[in-house]
Design a protein around this motif. Sequence first.
Motif: not given
Length: 218
Positions: A161-166, A179-190
């Motif tokens: 689920a989204p972490l933050l809602r603005c 606007i839903y913002l979900q933070a992931h680790s940078r390692q998941q970017l690829r």
Amino acid sequence: MILSRLACNRLGHGYASGMDRTIFLSDRQREVLVLAARLLRERGLELYAAREAAALQLHLNRHIDLPKLEAVLQEAQTQFRLFVPDHAEVLFALRQLAAQWMMRLAAFTPLLQGGVWLGAATEHSSIYIDLYADSAKDVEIALLNMGIDYETPDLGDCADAPLLRCYGHSSVLPRPVPIYLQAHSRQQLRGAWRARLEPGSDLRLRGDAAALAAIMQP
């Protein structure tokens, strides 16, 4: 059996990718397809949620061979053309708003997903942006430093689920846009870059600011 031809337009026509594919649908799949697209159009549901809701309303077994999400997307686009004359204007406004937020959050390599990215958003839709950071707290601190108010939705049992809602605003849209913002680790970017809408699909699940700008070109 009903033959459904998927002819997703190129970037400039509102889709996140281009493809031309022929898919055979059963009568039951076609029912799900049409109802899912209507739920998406009328309620602003996302593709997967609309397909699940349609299957539920039709009292279908969850293990039925449901239509592909790409087929739901194409049917939704057809319904938009027939029933929503201002869809292009609304979609452009939502994408403009998403682009503004992605620019503000550029430090976190934002990737847009959902109906706004795929071209299936309505005035009832939300914007979904994935962010990649060393820590989710970094995102919260950045929002605070920019003076942006946010909420933490109740995640319940939904791990993704989204972490933050603005909330964002556009003069074209009748209400504030979640606007839903979900933070992931940078390692998941690829892996996020490579992800497709569904197995075997040519459509990307997410797009960066440059890709979004490309599909907004006339």
